[in-house]
Design a protein around this motif. Structure first.
Motif, mmCIF file in Angstrom:
data_model
loop_
_atom_site.group_PDB
_atom_site.id
_atom_site.type_symbol
_atom_site.label_atom_id
_atom_site.label_comp_id
_atom_site.label_asym_id
_atom_site.label_seq_id
_atom_site.Cartn_x
_atom_site.Cartn_y
_atom_site.Cartn_z
ATOM 1 N N LEU A 195 0.811 -1.220 0.000
ATOM 2 C CA LEU A 195 0.000 0.000 0.000
ATOM 3 C C LEU A 195 0.841 1.265 0.000
ATOM 4 O O LEU A 195 0.466 2.261 -0.608
ATOM 5 N N GLN A 196 1.975 1.243 0.667
ATOM 6 C CA GLN A 196 2.815 2.441 0.751
ATOM 7 C C GLN A 196 3.707 2.625 -0.468
ATOM 8 O O GLN A 196 4.072 3.761 -0.797
ATOM 9 N N SER A 197 4.056 1.539 -1.132
ATOM 10 C CA SER A 197 4.934 1.632 -2.311
ATOM 11 C C SER A 197 4.407 0.739 -3.438
ATOM 12 O O SER A 197 5.042 -0.256 -3.820
ATOM 13 N N PRO A 198 3.235 1.080 -3.977
ATOM 14 C CA PRO A 198 2.626 0.187 -4.981
ATOM 15 C C PRO A 198 3.455 0.033 -6.255
ATOM 16 O O PRO A 198 3.508 -1.060 -6.822
ATOM 17 N N MET A 199 4.125 1.102 -6.710
ATOM 18 C CA MET A 199 4.911 0.982 -7.937
ATOM 19 C C MET A 199 6.150 0.122 -7.725
ATOM 20 O O MET A 199 6.576 -0.601 -8.633
ATOM 21 N N LYS A 200 6.712 0.189 -6.539
ATOM 22 C CA LYS A 200 7.847 -0.678 -6.207
ATOM 23 C C LYS A 200 7.390 -2.131 -6.221
ATOM 24 O O LYS A 200 8.096 -3.021 -6.718
ATOM 25 N N TRP A 201 6.187 -2.393 -5.695
ATOM 26 C CA TRP A 201 5.624 -3.746 -5.704
ATOM 27 C C TRP A 201 5.376 -4.209 -7.137
ATOM 28 O O TRP A 201 5.681 -5.358 -7.490
ATOM 29 N N THR A 203 6.926 -3.300 -9.859
ATOM 30 C CA THR A 203 8.213 -3.574 -10.502
ATOM 31 C C THR A 203 8.830 -4.872 -9.983
ATOM 32 O O THR A 203 9.334 -5.694 -10.754
ATOM 33 N N LYS A 204 8.772 -5.065 -8.679
ATOM 34 C CA LYS A 204 9.403 -6.237 -8.066
ATOM 35 C C LYS A 204 8.741 -7.536 -8.503
ATOM 36 O O LYS A 204 9.421 -8.534 -8.783
ATOM 37 N N TYR A 205 7.409 -7.536 -8.601
ATOM 38 C CA TYR A 205 6.685 -8.779 -8.875
ATOM 39 C C TYR A 205 6.071 -8.825 -10.277
ATOM 40 O O TYR A 205 5.319 -9.747 -10.583
ATOM 41 N N ASN A 206 6.407 -7.840 -11.113
ATOM 42 C CA ASN A 206 5.813 -7.759 -12.448
ATOM 43 C C ASN A 206 4.289 -7.746 -12.351
ATOM 44 O O ASN A 206 3.576 -8.367 -13.142
ATOM 45 N N PHE A 228 -2.918 -7.447 -9.120
ATOM 46 C CA PHE A 228 -2.746 -8.765 -9.735
ATOM 47 C C PHE A 228 -1.257 -9.091 -9.787
ATOM 48 O O PHE A 228 -0.443 -8.270 -10.222
ATOM 49 N N ARG A 229 -0.910 -10.277 -9.314
ATOM 50 C CA ARG A 229 0.490 -10.712 -9.308
ATOM 51 C C ARG A 229 0.631 -12.074 -9.983
ATOM 52 O O ARG A 229 -0.004 -13.036 -9.558
ATOM 53 N N GLY A 236 -1.906 -16.926 -11.354
ATOM 54 C CA GLY A 236 -2.046 -15.501 -11.076
ATOM 55 C C GLY A 236 -2.776 -15.298 -9.756
ATOM 56 O O GLY A 236 -3.702 -16.054 -9.431
ATOM 57 N N GLU A 237 -2.387 -14.284 -9.008
ATOM 58 C CA GLU A 237 -2.985 -14.025 -7.697
ATOM 59 C C GLU A 237 -3.700 -12.678 -7.690
ATOM 60 O O GLU A 237 -3.164 -11.674 -8.165
ATOM 61 N N ILE A 238 -4.889 -12.675 -7.139
ATOM 62 C CA ILE A 238 -5.672 -11.450 -6.979
ATOM 63 C C ILE A 238 -5.508 -10.939 -5.557
ATOM 64 O O ILE A 238 -5.657 -11.696 -4.585
ATOM 65 N N LEU A 239 -5.208 -9.644 -5.423
ATOM 66 C CA LEU A 239 -5.038 -9.035 -4.115
ATOM 67 C C LEU A 239 -5.730 -7.672 -4.092
ATOM 68 O O LEU A 239 -5.949 -7.057 -5.131
ATOM 69 N N LYS A 240 -6.040 -7.208 -2.896
ATOM 70 C CA LYS A 240 -6.456 -5.821 -2.635
ATOM 71 C C LYS A 240 -7.634 -5.357 -3.508
ATOM 72 O O LYS A 240 -7.629 -4.259 -4.051
ATOM 73 N N LEU A 241 -8.636 -6.209 -3.607
ATOM 74 C CA LEU A 241 -9.873 -5.793 -4.275
ATOM 75 C C LEU A 241 -10.710 -5.000 -3.274
ATOM 76 O O LEU A 241 -11.113 -5.525 -2.235
#
Length: 318
Positions: A195-201, A203-206, A228-229, A236-241
């Motif tokens: 939540l605090q660094s969504p763009m970093k997340w 990039t890290k997990y595509n 989505f990760r 594929g994993e769904i998160l934070k809906l």
């Protein structure tokens, strides 16, 4: 005024009334509806009842005859009403909606439906004490824009990828509000990292993060989100809906989920998975409706609150 309790009851109710009339007027202005919000009780009464006399309207609305007469004069001058003769007594004049008044009330109808949804959600608290309930109502209504919430529900919604600073703040706020509402004691470092660094997340997990937004007068309102990760092996994993409280029931979660399913299918994913909590009945129902099935958890969850693992196998028609 709250510190003086019932001694300021009239002033506090008037403050609420004035605020709501102003908010409704803002909505009418945006939607180009040519009526005053203060006209609504009379217009609605005539829409339902047909022709009535001033006295009958005053009695039905529990208002004084002079107050109704004053409003009637304004509405006649604005061509919202017209006078007709009582078919049973030619000496008596009645009032009815003019063609312009009928047209205005037809335009108001969808606004009323959305306004009802917003206000009912704001009033979805329980209290056995009237003054406590009044304080809750004031906190719900006066601290946020009713007009903005209603217009969010009336506006066209599109899905975009998270990119701007405003998007990041909205993504954080939506999810943190959800967490604090349902699991305030179970917010962990994994939640905060995303939540605090969504763009970093991303990039890290595509990963991908989509937002449901409405646009008015050049400004965006973020009404929902989904992350989505992708994992190795075509999973594929769904998160934070999450969806804003005032936009529940509009199908936003379904649109986000549909989009995620489409992207996963296009990327050749074999399975979509997610974690949720069994106590979240609406979320569980949504996932089941979309073909997700509860399975034994194949790993140690990062989230204490997650006691339900679900999967959907993606086939040719997913």
């Amino acid at each position: 005024m709250e510190q003086f309790g019932v001694l300021t009851l009239g002033s506090r109710l008037k403050r609420l009334s004035d605020y709501l009339f102003a908010q409704v007027q803002e909505i009418y202005g945006y939607c180009e509806i040519p009526i005053s919000s203060t006209y609504f009780p009379i217009l609605r009464l005539l829409q339902v009842e047909g022709g009535l006399s001033v006295t009958e309207m005053a009695d039905r609305l529990h208002l004084s005859h002079p107050a109704v007469s004053k409003q009637i004069s304004k509405m006649l001058s604005e061509s919202l009403l017209e006078k007709i003769q009582d078919p049973h007594d030619q000496r008596r004049t009645m009032l009815t909606l003019s063609p312009m008044g009928k047209q205005a009330m037809e335009k108001v109808e969808p606004i009323l439906l959305e306004m009802q949804q917003v206000l009912e959600r704001m009033l979805s608290f329980s209290s056995d004490d009237f003054m406590t309930a009044l304080v809750n109502l004031e906190q719900q209504v006066l601290t946020d824009s009713v007009a903005s919430k209603v217009l969010d529900r009336l506006s066209a919604i599109k899905l975009v990828e998270l990119q701007s600073e405003a998007h990041k703040r909205a993504f954080y706020d939506l999810n943190m509000h959800w967490l604090q509402r349902h699991f305030p004691e179970q917010i962990n470092q994994h939640d905060l990292a995303l939540l605090q660094s969504p763009m970093k997340w991303v990039t890290k997990y595509n990963g991908r993060i989509w937002l449901a937004v409405s646009q008015r007068e050049g400004q965006e309102s973020v009404l929902g989100c989904l992350a989505f990760r992708p994992h190795p092996g075509g999973v594929g994993e769904i998160l934070k809906l999450a969806v804003a409280d005032h936009c529940q029931g509009m199908g936003i979660a379904q649109r986000l989920l549909d989009h995620c399913l489409q992207v996963a299918h296009e990327q050749g994913m074999k399975v979509l998975c997610l974690e949720t909590a069994s106590c979240l009945l609406a979320a569980k129902s949504l996932y089941e409706k979309n073909g997700f099935v509860a399975k034994p958890v194949p790993f140690t969850s990062l989230y204490e609150r997650a006691d339900l693992y679900m999967e959907k196998v993606l086939g040719e028609n997913s």
